[in-house]
Design a protein around this motif. Structure first.
Motif, short mmCIF file in Angstrom:
data_model
loop_
_atom_site.label_atom_id
_atom_site.label_comp_id
_atom_site.label_asym_id
_atom_site.label_seq_id
_atom_site.Cartn_x
_atom_site.Cartn_y
_atom_site.Cartn_z
N ALA A 254 51.99 7.14 43.63
CA ALA A 254 51.37 6.96 44.95
C ALA A 254 51.44 8.26 45.75
O ALA A 254 50.50 8.62 46.46
CB ALA A 254 52.08 5.84 45.71
N ALA A 255 52.55 8.99 45.61
CA ALA A 255 52.72 10.21 46.40
C ALA A 255 51.94 11.39 45.81
O ALA A 255 51.55 12.31 46.54
CB ALA A 255 54.20 10.57 46.51
N GLY A 256 51.72 11.36 44.50
CA GLY A 256 51.22 12.58 43.86
C GLY A 256 49.78 12.55 43.39
O GLY A 256 49.22 13.60 43.06
N HIS A 257 49.16 11.38 43.41
CA HIS A 257 47.85 11.24 42.77
C HIS A 257 46.74 11.64 43.74
O HIS A 257 46.02 12.63 43.54
CB HIS A 257 47.81 9.75 42.35
CG HIS A 257 46.50 9.17 42.03
ND1 HIS A 257 45.61 9.76 41.20
CD2 HIS A 257 45.95 7.98 42.40
CE1 HIS A 257 44.55 8.97 41.08
NE2 HIS A 257 44.74 7.90 41.81
N GLU A 258 46.66 10.92 44.87
CA GLU A 258 45.57 11.18 45.81
C GLU A 258 45.76 12.50 46.57
O GLU A 258 44.80 13.21 46.85
CB GLU A 258 45.52 10.01 46.80
CG GLU A 258 44.38 10.09 47.75
CD GLU A 258 44.29 8.83 48.60
OE1 GLU A 258 43.91 7.79 48.05
OE2 GLU A 258 44.61 8.89 49.80
N THR A 259 47.02 12.84 46.89
CA THR A 259 47.29 14.08 47.63
C THR A 259 46.77 15.29 46.86
O THR A 259 46.09 16.15 47.43
CB THR A 259 48.81 14.25 47.84
OG1 THR A 259 49.47 13.93 46.61
CG2 THR A 259 49.34 13.38 48.95
N THR A 260 47.09 15.33 45.57
CA THR A 260 46.69 16.51 44.77
C THR A 260 45.17 16.51 44.60
O THR A 260 44.53 17.57 44.70
CB THR A 260 47.40 16.47 43.40
OG1 THR A 260 48.78 16.18 43.61
CG2 THR A 260 47.27 17.79 42.68
N ALA A 261 44.58 15.33 44.36
CA ALA A 261 43.13 15.26 44.17
C ALA A 261 42.40 15.66 45.46
O ALA A 261 41.40 16.38 45.42
CB ALA A 261 42.74 13.85 43.75
#
Ligand code: HEM
Length: 449
Positions: A254-261
């Motif tokens: 949840a923390a790393g998927h959308e933020t990086t994209a």
């Protein structure tokens, strides 16, 4: 002095609507009007103090974790699980964080590069030529694959099933996190009922991944994060429970998927509007370098921080600079405002990676990953991932530049993404220096996907 100044005479619902509805514009106006600390009153939350001065940021990020909490007031706990690093504080937070940190240590990152490159190539091979499309969703597919393989250690049918299950589950969960009144299981068709059933399916997959890891005779050699968590031990020598591992894996996703994209979509948005930067990046990729790309990623995160602020909650009356905040006050350490302060970054609206060439950003002036003992544990992973995706993209594709107006900020719940999804027009490169025939490579990869 008590709380910092703010639009105290405006009714709370109006302050709330202005701040939540137009967060970036409102924050800029209030910063101009009231200075580097101001207070807004938010319905259902109370006083929120927004700070954007490196001295105040340092104080907030280094405060005693007993005095400023970040987790237990977070709405994410209900969705991510009671052990989620994002939903706990003090000793529990420290001991879980200690177990999660080693897999994310900078030195380990190289071992994940090949996976990310493969995911990026596979996705890029499907992109249309000469036709505009939004890059955010494609970037989400890359970052999902990256986390499932490098973090969850998923392979084969497990990987494919998780690729299908997780996007709708995370998207439903992030909407429900903020709507507590909907968090009741009224059967399989109710939103919370759907979510809890997806969560149960997710837990079954995690059980299987843990069981596979425990059976793996090569567990010691594996480098995915799950295998390191299976081997990790609490201070008293006990292993992490299945529930702890499942909650933390979901948290990492949840923390790393959308933020990086979203940051990658902003990178596309910025590069298309800065042909000189794009030209330098392509020349550097072709020559095998990376310094300018590193600086570009940092400049994208300075000018377009997808998490605009790190939140804290005062457990007791708290002296912040010259102000005394009553217990219960929320604090936003604003990356958005700090990183566009003209005293820290001359001509802050200008997109200029040279700000960071040959120099690392300063700790409390560049805070897209927050700070202190809550600083993003995936920061090195995210940087490596963005580096590999951009390198692959620039070496495979020509990115058409544009004179269109810049995309606006659009909130996706927690992260801010470009309003049109980071639209791009691309064409396979026919001039690649390694002489590879890109169409043949792309076709082979598309066939393998
Ligand atoms: C560009 C991508 C990313 C951005 C902008 C970002 C930003 C942030 C921010 C602002 C925080 C809060 C820090 C604070 O409160 O001081 C955070 C926390 C966190 N991030 Fe990231 N993040 C990114 C990628 C990742 C990745 C790839 C992962 C893991 C795979 C990750 C895992 C976490 C975790 C577990 C926390 C909670 C840390 C704690 O409370 O101790 N993030 N991130």
């Amino acid at each position: 002095m008590a709380l910092p100044p703010g639009p105290h005479r405006l009714p709370t619902p109006i302050q709330t609507a202005l701040f939540l509805g137009l967060q970036t514009q409102t924050a800029r106006i209030m910063r101009r009007r009231y200075g580097e600390a101001f207070t807004v009153r938010i319905s259902g939350i109370g006083n929120l103090v927004v700070v954007s001065d490196p001295v105040l940021l340092k104080q907030v990020f280094t405060a005693d974790p007993k005095v400023l909490h970040a987790g237990d007031r977070s709405p994410l706990g209900a969705v991510l699980g009671r052990n989620s690093l994002l939903a706990i504080d003090e000793q529990r937070h420290l001991s879980q964080r200690k177990l999660l940190l080693p897999p994310f240590h900078g030195e380990r990152m190289q071992s994940y590069e090949a996976i990310i490159e493969e995911e990026a190539r596979r996705e890029i091979a499907t992109w249309p030529e000469d036709r505009p499309f939004a890059t955010l969703e494609p970037m989400m597919r890359i970052t999902l694959g990256a986390i499932l393989r490098a973090v969850f250690g998923a392979r084969g049918s497990e990987l494919e099933q998780l690729r299908g299950l997780l996007p709708p589950m995370v998207s439903l969960g992030s909407r429900l996190a903020l709507l507590r009144f909907l968090q009741r299981d009224l059967g399989a068709w109710s939103p919370w009922g759907r979510f809890t059933r997806m969560r149960a399916a997710f837990d079954r997959h995690v059980d299987e991944l843990i069981a596979t890891a425990r059976r793996d005779p090569e567990l010691e050699q594996r480098s995915d994060v799950l295998s390191l968590l299976v081997r990790a031990r609490h201070e008293d020598g006990t292993p992490m429970s299945r529930e702890e591992i499942a909650d933390q894996l979901l948290t990492l996703l949840a923390a790393g998927h959308e933020t990086t994209a979203a940051t990658l979509a902003w990178a596309v948005e910025r590069l298309r509007r800065h042909p000189d930067v794009l030209r330098r990046l392509v020349a550097e990729v072709d020559a095998g370098g990376r310094d300018y790309r590193d600086a570009t990623i940092r400049e994208v995160q300075r000018s377009r921080p997808v998490i605009t602020a790190a939140g804290r909650f005062a457990m007791v009356d708290y002296q912040l600079g010259e102000w005394l905040l009553p217990a219960g006050t929320r604090i936003f350490a604003s990356a958005y405002l700090t990183q566009r302060d003209a005293r820290l970054y001359p001509d802050p609206e200008r997109f200029d990676p040279d700000r960071f060439v040959g120099r690392m950003p300063e700790t409390y002036k560049w805070v897209p990953f927050g700070g202190g003992i809550r600083r993003c544990i995936g920061a090195a992973f995210a940087h490596m991932e963005m580096d590999v995706v951009l390198r692959t993209l620039l070496s495979e594709l020509e990115l058409a530049t544009t004179g269109e107006p810049e995309e606006r900020w659009k909130s996706r719940g927690i992260a801010f993404a470009p309003s049109r999804g980071g639209r791009a027009v691309v064409r396979r490169r026919r001039d690649r220096p390694d002489g590879a025939a890109p169409d043949a490579v792309a076709a082979a990869l598309a066939g393998a996907a």
